[in-house]
Design a protein around this motif. Sequence first.
Motif, mmCIF file in Angstrom:
data_model
loop_
_atom_site.group_PDB
_atom_site.id
_atom_site.type_symbol
_atom_site.label_atom_id
_atom_site.label_comp_id
_atom_site.label_asym_id
_atom_site.label_seq_id
_atom_site.Cartn_x
_atom_site.Cartn_y
_atom_site.Cartn_z
ATOM 1 N N GLU A 70 0.807 -1.220 0.000
ATOM 2 C CA GLU A 70 0.000 0.000 0.000
ATOM 3 C C GLU A 70 0.843 1.275 0.000
ATOM 4 O O GLU A 70 0.518 2.248 -0.668
ATOM 5 C CB GLU A 70 -0.951 -0.016 1.189
ATOM 6 C CG GLU A 70 -2.126 0.893 1.016
ATOM 7 C CD GLU A 70 -3.240 0.567 1.983
ATOM 8 O OE1 GLU A 70 -3.200 1.114 3.113
ATOM 9 O OE2 GLU A 70 -4.115 -0.219 1.623
ATOM 10 N N TYR A 77 1.868 2.440 -3.614
ATOM 11 C CA TYR A 77 0.901 2.761 -4.662
ATOM 12 C C TYR A 77 1.288 4.065 -5.336
ATOM 13 O O TYR A 77 1.683 5.030 -4.693
ATOM 14 C CB TYR A 77 -0.517 2.906 -4.094
ATOM 15 C CG TYR A 77 -1.141 1.607 -3.665
ATOM 16 C CD1 TYR A 77 -0.663 0.376 -4.092
ATOM 17 C CD2 TYR A 77 -2.243 1.608 -2.829
ATOM 18 C CE1 TYR A 77 -1.251 -0.803 -3.701
ATOM 19 C CE2 TYR A 77 -2.846 0.427 -2.435
ATOM 20 C CZ TYR A 77 -2.343 -0.775 -2.868
ATOM 21 O OH TYR A 77 -2.929 -1.947 -2.485
ATOM 22 N N THR A 122 -0.531 6.166 -8.467
ATOM 23 C CA THR A 122 -1.539 6.270 -9.524
ATOM 24 C C THR A 122 -1.172 7.315 -10.570
ATOM 25 O O THR A 122 -1.802 7.365 -11.611
ATOM 26 C CB THR A 122 -2.923 6.595 -8.939
ATOM 27 O OG1 THR A 122 -2.848 7.823 -8.228
ATOM 28 C CG2 THR A 122 -3.398 5.484 -8.016
ATOM 29 N N MET A 168 -4.741 -5.216 -7.586
ATOM 30 C CA MET A 168 -3.744 -4.191 -7.836
ATOM 31 C C MET A 168 -3.183 -4.427 -9.236
ATOM 32 O O MET A 168 -2.993 -5.574 -9.645
ATOM 33 C CB MET A 168 -2.613 -4.268 -6.819
ATOM 34 C CG MET A 168 -1.542 -3.212 -7.038
ATOM 35 S SD MET A 168 -0.115 -3.412 -5.957
ATOM 36 C CE MET A 168 0.657 -4.857 -6.674
ATOM 37 N N ARG A 191 1.869 1.453 -9.366
ATOM 38 C CA ARG A 191 1.043 0.402 -8.759
ATOM 39 C C ARG A 191 -0.286 1.032 -8.402
ATOM 40 O O ARG A 191 -0.343 1.974 -7.621
ATOM 41 C CB ARG A 191 1.710 -0.164 -7.516
ATOM 42 C CG ARG A 191 2.891 -1.021 -7.827
ATOM 43 C CD ARG A 191 3.328 -1.808 -6.608
ATOM 44 N NE ARG A 191 4.442 -2.650 -6.985
ATOM 45 C CZ ARG A 191 5.623 -2.632 -6.384
ATOM 46 N NH1 ARG A 191 5.824 -1.829 -5.360
ATOM 47 N NH2 ARG A 191 6.574 -3.425 -6.785
#
Length: 187
Positions: free
Chosen positions: A20, A23, A25, A55, A87
């Motif tokens: 997490e 990540y 984006t 994911m 990710r």
Amino acid sequence: MSLQTTPSQTVGPYYRIGLEALYRTQVAPDSALGERVEIAGIVFDGNGLPVSDAMIELWQADAQGIYAHPDDPRHHDHDPAFEGWGRVPTDGDGRFCFSTVKPGRVAGPGGGLQAPHLVALVFMRGLLKAAPTRIYFSDDADLSNDPILSLVPNERRGTLVAQRTTPGCYTWDVRMQGGRETVFFEY
């Protein structure tokens, strides 16, 4: 002594805990060169239901078709603002969205060029390893000449092509199984 079956080992759902913090984006920062694009979609399981804990890991070349990797012979000329990976998690409704720059063409088998694309690895519960696929762009003139896409049966190629919805915006869904299953590659 008798041997008993042990539970199978799968990727999820606990992989999210360790990843997490990684990540990303926004695959290409605002300072990266090239045409900005956004790709959104939904990951569906074999029953056609959205996957809320998947994911997608993304890898791509920069807008010039150069990977930010020392194995790329033109590595020293790549856009220094661009790392080429991200990710992206799905939300509670199985949706994902990321922004990047449209990649340039990269070398393909036999010395030809591939159409602009991203490599996507789908991680989700129930998988023993990631499911690798590709994302192409529906408005790209080079699709018909891509050596990898041409290996895919014509009726299944659409599963690899993100559809342009508005300028700079595309939609691409992942279907893990079923009649419209996304094409996945072996690695």
